[in-house]
Design a protein around this motif. Structure first.
Motif, PDB file in Angstrom:
ATOM      1  N   GLU A   1      14.433  24.748  46.832  1.00 14.29           N
ATOM      2  CA  GLU A   1      14.154  23.926  48.018  1.00 14.29           C
ATOM      3  C   GLU A   1      12.938  24.414  48.807  1.00 14.29           C
ATOM      4  OE1 GLU A   1      17.575  23.175  50.423  1.00 14.29           O
ATOM      5  OE2 GLU A   1      18.908  23.096  48.702  1.00 14.29           O
ATOM      6  N   GLU A   2      12.035  25.128  48.168  1.00 17.97           N
ATOM      7  CA  GLU A   2      10.778  25.526  48.807  1.00 17.97           C
ATOM      8  C   GLU A   2       9.716  24.487  48.430  1.00 17.97           C
ATOM      9  OE1 GLU A   2       9.832  29.588  47.967  1.00 17.97           O
ATOM     10  OE2 GLU A   2      11.909  30.249  48.215  1.00 17.97           O
ATOM     11  N   PHE A   3       9.873  23.290  49.005  1.00 16.99           N
ATOM     12  CA  PHE A   3       9.092  22.145  48.549  1.00 16.99           C
ATOM     13  C   PHE A   3       7.606  22.251  48.902  1.00 16.99           C
ATOM     14  CE2 PHE A   3      13.448  20.581  49.276  1.00 16.99           C
ATOM     15  CZ  PHE A   3      13.751  20.239  47.967  1.00 16.99           C
ATOM     16  N   ASP A   4       7.306  22.734  50.096  1.00 16.35           N
ATOM     17  CA  ASP A   4       5.897  22.848  50.483  1.00 16.35           C
ATOM     18  C   ASP A   4       5.150  23.826  49.578  1.00 16.35           C
ATOM     19  OD1 ASP A   4       6.322  21.038  52.514  1.00 16.35           O
ATOM     20  OD2 ASP A   4       6.701  22.578  54.036  1.00 16.35           O
ATOM     21  N   THR A   5       5.814  24.931  49.249  1.00 21.81           N
ATOM     22  CA  THR A   5       5.195  25.907  48.350  1.00 21.81           C
ATOM     23  C   THR A   5       5.031  25.321  46.948  1.00 21.81           C
ATOM     24  OG1 THR A   5       6.323  27.641  49.602  1.00 21.81           O
ATOM     25  CG2 THR A   5       5.292  28.289  47.541  1.00 21.81           C
ATOM     26  N   ALA A   6       6.023  24.545  46.515  1.00 21.70           N
ATOM     27  CA  ALA A   6       5.938  23.915  45.191  1.00 21.70           C
ATOM     28  C   ALA A   6       4.757  22.961  45.112  1.00 21.70           C
ATOM     29  CB  ALA A   6       7.241  23.179  44.884  1.00 21.70           C
ATOM     30  N   ILE A   7       4.570  22.184  46.167  1.00 21.05           N
ATOM     31  CA  ILE A   7       3.458  21.232  46.183  1.00 21.05           C
ATOM     32  C   ILE A   7       2.117  21.967  46.211  1.00 21.05           C
ATOM     33  CG2 ILE A   7       2.318  19.473  47.603  1.00 21.05           C
ATOM     34  CD1 ILE A   7       5.091  18.399  48.262  1.00 21.05           C
ATOM     35  N   SER A   8       2.055  23.084  46.921  1.00 22.46           N
ATOM     36  CA  SER A   8       0.802  23.857  46.956  1.00 22.46           C
ATOM     37  C   SER A   8       0.466  24.419  45.573  1.00 22.46           C
ATOM     38  CB  SER A   8       0.912  24.990  47.983  1.00 22.46           C
ATOM     39  OG  SER A   8       1.863  25.963  47.572  1.00 22.46           O
ATOM     40  N   GLU A   9       1.483  24.658  44.747  1.00 24.84           N
ATOM     41  CA  GLU A   9       1.245  25.149  43.386  1.00 24.84           C
ATOM     42  C   GLU A   9       0.599  24.084  42.507  1.00 24.84           C
ATOM     43  OE1 GLU A   9       1.516  27.870  41.613  1.00 24.84           O
ATOM     44  OE2 GLU A   9       2.316  29.237  43.118  1.00 24.84           O
ATOM     45  N   ILE A  10       1.017  22.822  42.690  1.00 24.85           N
ATOM     46  CA  ILE A  10       0.534  21.768  41.786  1.00 24.85           C
ATOM     47  C   ILE A  10      -0.697  21.044  42.313  1.00 24.85           C
ATOM     48  CG2 ILE A  10       2.857  21.388  40.888  1.00 24.85           C
ATOM     49  CD1 ILE A  10       2.935  18.817  42.576  1.00 24.85           C
ATOM     50  N   GLU A  11      -1.020  21.203  43.595  1.00 30.12           N
ATOM     51  CA  GLU A  11      -2.131  20.444  44.171  1.00 30.12           C
ATOM     52  C   GLU A  11      -3.464  20.685  43.463  1.00 30.12           C
ATOM     53  OE1 GLU A  11      -1.985  21.057  48.396  1.00 30.12           O
ATOM     54  OE2 GLU A  11      -1.151  19.042  48.690  1.00 30.12           O
ATOM     55  N   PRO A  12      -3.768  21.906  42.999  1.00 29.67           N
ATOM     56  CA  PRO A  12      -5.049  22.071  42.283  1.00 29.67           C
ATOM     57  C   PRO A  12      -5.143  21.232  41.013  1.00 29.67           C
ATOM     58  CG  PRO A  12      -4.173  24.207  42.963  1.00 29.67           C
ATOM     59  CD  PRO A  12      -3.107  23.201  43.224  1.00 29.67           C
TER      60      PRO A  12
ATOM     61  N   LEU B   1       5.210  14.724  35.511  1.00 22.90           N
ATOM     62  CA  LEU B   1       5.924  15.840  36.121  1.00 22.90           C
ATOM     63  C   LEU B   1       5.402  16.113  37.521  1.00 22.90           C
ATOM     64  CD1 LEU B   1       7.904  18.163  36.053  1.00 22.90           C
ATOM     65  CD2 LEU B   1       6.200  19.528  34.811  1.00 22.90           C
ATOM     66  N   ILE B   2       4.104  16.053  37.708  1.00 23.03           N
ATOM     67  CA  ILE B   2       3.517  16.264  39.039  1.00 23.03           C
ATOM     68  C   ILE B   2       4.023  15.201  40.010  1.00 23.03           C
ATOM     69  CG2 ILE B   2       1.338  16.168  40.324  1.00 23.03           C
ATOM     70  CD1 ILE B   2       0.013  17.531  37.908  1.00 23.03           C
ATOM     71  N   ALA B   3       4.126  13.966  39.564  1.00 16.64           N
ATOM     72  CA  ALA B   3       4.648  12.892  40.418  1.00 16.64           C
ATOM     73  C   ALA B   3       6.097  13.163  40.808  1.00 16.64           C
ATOM     74  CB  ALA B   3       4.533  11.552  39.702  1.00 16.64           C
ATOM     75  N   ASP B   4       6.892  13.682  39.879  1.00 19.35           N
ATOM     76  CA  ASP B   4       8.291  14.013  40.188  1.00 19.35           C
ATOM     77  C   ASP B   4       8.377  15.100  41.252  1.00 19.35           C
ATOM     78  OD1 ASP B   4       9.230  12.153  38.401  1.00 19.35           O
ATOM     79  OD2 ASP B   4       9.564  13.597  36.777  1.00 19.35           O
TER      80      ASP B   4
ATOM     81  N   SER C   1       3.558  10.194  45.127  1.00 16.47           N
ATOM     82  CA  SER C   1       4.127  10.060  43.790  1.00 16.47           C
ATOM     83  C   SER C   1       3.857   8.664  43.226  1.00 16.47           C
ATOM     84  CB  SER C   1       5.640  10.318  43.848  1.00 16.47           C
ATOM     85  OG  SER C   1       6.232  10.172  42.584  1.00 16.47           O
ATOM     86  N   LEU C   2       3.992   7.650  44.052  1.00 14.70           N
ATOM     87  CA  LEU C   2       3.703   6.279  43.620  1.00 14.70           C
ATOM     88  C   LEU C   2       2.235   6.120  43.226  1.00 14.70           C
ATOM     89  CD1 LEU C   2       5.636   3.823  45.979  1.00 14.70           C
ATOM     90  CD2 LEU C   2       5.998   4.214  43.544  1.00 14.70           C
ATOM     91  N   ARG C   3       1.333   6.745  43.988  1.00 14.34           N
ATOM     92  CA  ARG C   3      -0.096   6.625  43.681  1.00 14.34           C
ATOM     93  C   ARG C   3      -0.406   7.234  42.317  1.00 14.34           C
ATOM     94  NH1 ARG C   3      -4.256   9.808  43.624  1.00 14.34           N
ATOM     95  NH2 ARG C   3      -3.152  11.565  44.562  1.00 14.34           N
ATOM     96  N   ILE C   4       0.154   8.411  42.047  1.00 16.82           N
ATOM     97  CA  ILE C   4      -0.095   9.068  40.761  1.00 16.82           C
ATOM     98  C   ILE C   4       0.472   8.239  39.618  1.00 16.82           C
ATOM     99  CG2 ILE C   4       0.473  11.108  39.382  1.00 16.82           C
ATOM    100  CD1 ILE C   4       0.403  12.724  41.995  1.00 16.82           C
TER     101      ILE C   4
END
Length: 483
Positions: A135-146, A156-159, A170-173
């Motif tokens: 449940e560390e969602f902000d950190t997870a998103i920071s990992e995939i943003e690059p 998977l990134i959209a999920d 997610s819809l945009r991707i």
């Protein structure tokens, strides 16, 4: 690649006319380099073949064999980072998140820097999946943003963006995947299905419903409602509902929060046309694997189920608890308890049962067998117990009913939107009261997606029991519009 560099450098030196060792020594060095190169290629081919075999085991669901195979392979090739990443993917699929995290932490930064872009992206995506579970969602998103704008692993990134509360991104991707020829037809089709599913759950909507409860000898009780829902901050939602029933009006506003957390919460505030204020709280969670728990508390909530037995617009106070456990793919057990306090008295309602679902065909026609035991213990206030009116509020003092229901669900869907039509017949036996007898309840229900953004729901049910001898019709129809 170091094998090739040594040979290349040697020929460069010869070409530049530098002095080296004697010819025999030179031949010996060339032979050693060739042997080393051949050995490197053989090891790489063996590593690739082993990874392919383990990948087949993993994808075919043979997780135990794949687990032991990966451990043995890593013991032989401890410096093979791609092999370790394959193993971590397996561990995440087996929900062994602590073990997968420990392996990721053992990969040294200098080893990561030496990897190609594909494996660097894999490491970030694996970290993000673990962080989402924690449940560390902000950190997870920071990992995939690059890598959000890369062409690979976009599904998977959209999920991950969706679970992190950013359903619009997610819809945009997914929209880019759907419209790009870069992806396979399967990936584009899957993106289209994910878009439909996200819109159905998160898009703003308006619902309009109406129905009647018609009890023989007591007349019909009509009702209608209109409700709206809009997304706010991440995946939270704001809801409003106006309910009109024969005898009173009910308005509520609420917030459904925590849809990106393990324990979502729904808070609701309400008021009736007579000025009676109310509130309710509901939460759901999964305490153990394959389980489901729902807890709800309410004050001055409108009674919807028993209204046909009431002679007035009825409010109740109390609480509800539900626990379900999936014993197998076909068998689910359920226990539900509710305490309700009415102006006329109070009731304790316990329902214990099991559901067996049976797949009848490849078209996903399902037959559900439900067995229940209903127990009601109630107390009627003395002010109401002396009344002689047959239409007054009914408070069951002692009521028991074992029952069996079978329901046939037939899927009605297109390529991307699912719906169903269901038929059911419920049968039970009432006892524990002055009279006892059988109860019968046939019905038909439907939930259809008539257009991508328009859904239609409704149904009809007839209830009859030998104790009262009165038949009861319940009908309703509703429309849902996404915008």
């Amino acid at each position: 690649m170091g094998c090739f560099f040594s040979v290349t450098q040697l020929f460069d030196d010869l070409h530049n006319g530098k002095e080296f060792v004697k010819s025999k020594t030179l031949i010996f060095i060339l032979i050693c380099s060739i042997i080393e190169t051949f050995f490197c290629l053989q090891v790489a081919m063996a590593d690739t073949g082993e990874r392919q075999c383990l990948h087949i085991l993993k994808e075919s669901g043979q997780h135990s064999k794949a687990y032991e195979g990966y451990r043995a392979a890593i013991a032989k090739h401890p410096k093979s980072i791609p092999l370790v990443l394959d193993f971590i993917e397996l561990l995440i699929g087996m929900e062994r998140f602590d073990e997968s995290c420990n392996l990721l932490e053992k990969i040294k930064p200098e080893d990561i820097n030496a990897l190609n872009d594909n494996d660097k992206r894999r490491i970030s995506l694996l970290k993000a999946q673990i962080l989402v579970k924690w449940e560390e969602f902000d950190t997870a998103i920071s990992e995939i943003e690059p890598f959000a704008d890369s062409k690979d692993d976009q599904l998977l990134i959209a999920d991950i963006y969706l679970m992190g509360g950013q359903w619009r991104k997610s819809l945009r991707i997914l929209g880019e995947v759907e419209g790009s020829v870069y992806y396979t037809p399967y990936e584009r089709d899957l993106a289209r299905k994910k878009i439909a599913n996200i819109r159905r759950h998160y898009a703003p909507r308006i619902n309009v419903d109406a129905g009647t409860v018609d009890l023989k000898g007591s007349g019909a009780i009509p009702w209608s409602s209109i409700s709206g829902e809009i997304p706010i901050y991440k995946n939270n939602r704001l809801t409003t509902t106006y309910l009109w029933m024969d005898g009173g009006d009910f308005f509520s506003v609420g917030i459904m929060s925590g849809f990106s957390r393990k324990i979502p919460v729904e808070l609701l505030l309400s008021i009736t046309d007579d000025g009676d204020a109310g509130a309710s709280f509901k939460t759901t969670f999964n305490p153990i694997k394959k389980s489901y728990v729902e807890i709800k508390g309410y004050y001055n909530e409108v009674e919807r189920e028993l209204t046909a037995l009431m002679d007035e617009f009825s409010l109740k106070k109390g609480g509800f608890f539900r626990f379900d456990y999936e014993f197998s793919d076909m068998l689910t057990g359920s226990c539900r308890y509710e305490y309700s306090d009415y102006p006329q008295g109070d009731m304790n309602i316990l329902n214990i049962g099991a559901i067996i679902d049976q797949q009848l065909s490849v078209k996903k026609i399902v037959l559900y067998h439900t067995v229940n035991m209903l127990v009601i213990e109630g107390h009627e206030d003395e002010d109401y117990s002396d009344e002689e009116d047959d239409n007054r509020a009914y408070i069951a003092k002692h009521l028991y009913m074992p029952s069996y229901t079978f329901r046939l669900s037939y899927p009605v869907s297109d390529e991307y939107y699912s719906g169903h039509v269901a038929f059911k017949i419920g049968m039970g036996y009432l006892f524990g009261i002055d009279n006892e007898g059988f109860a019968l309840s046939p019905g038909c229900f439907f939930d259809l997606r008539v257009h991508g953004d328009v859904g239609l729901t409704g149904g009809a049910e007839y209830r009859l029991d030998e104790v009262s001898g009165k038949g009861e019709w319940r009908t309703n129809v509703g429309v849902e519009i996404l915008y």
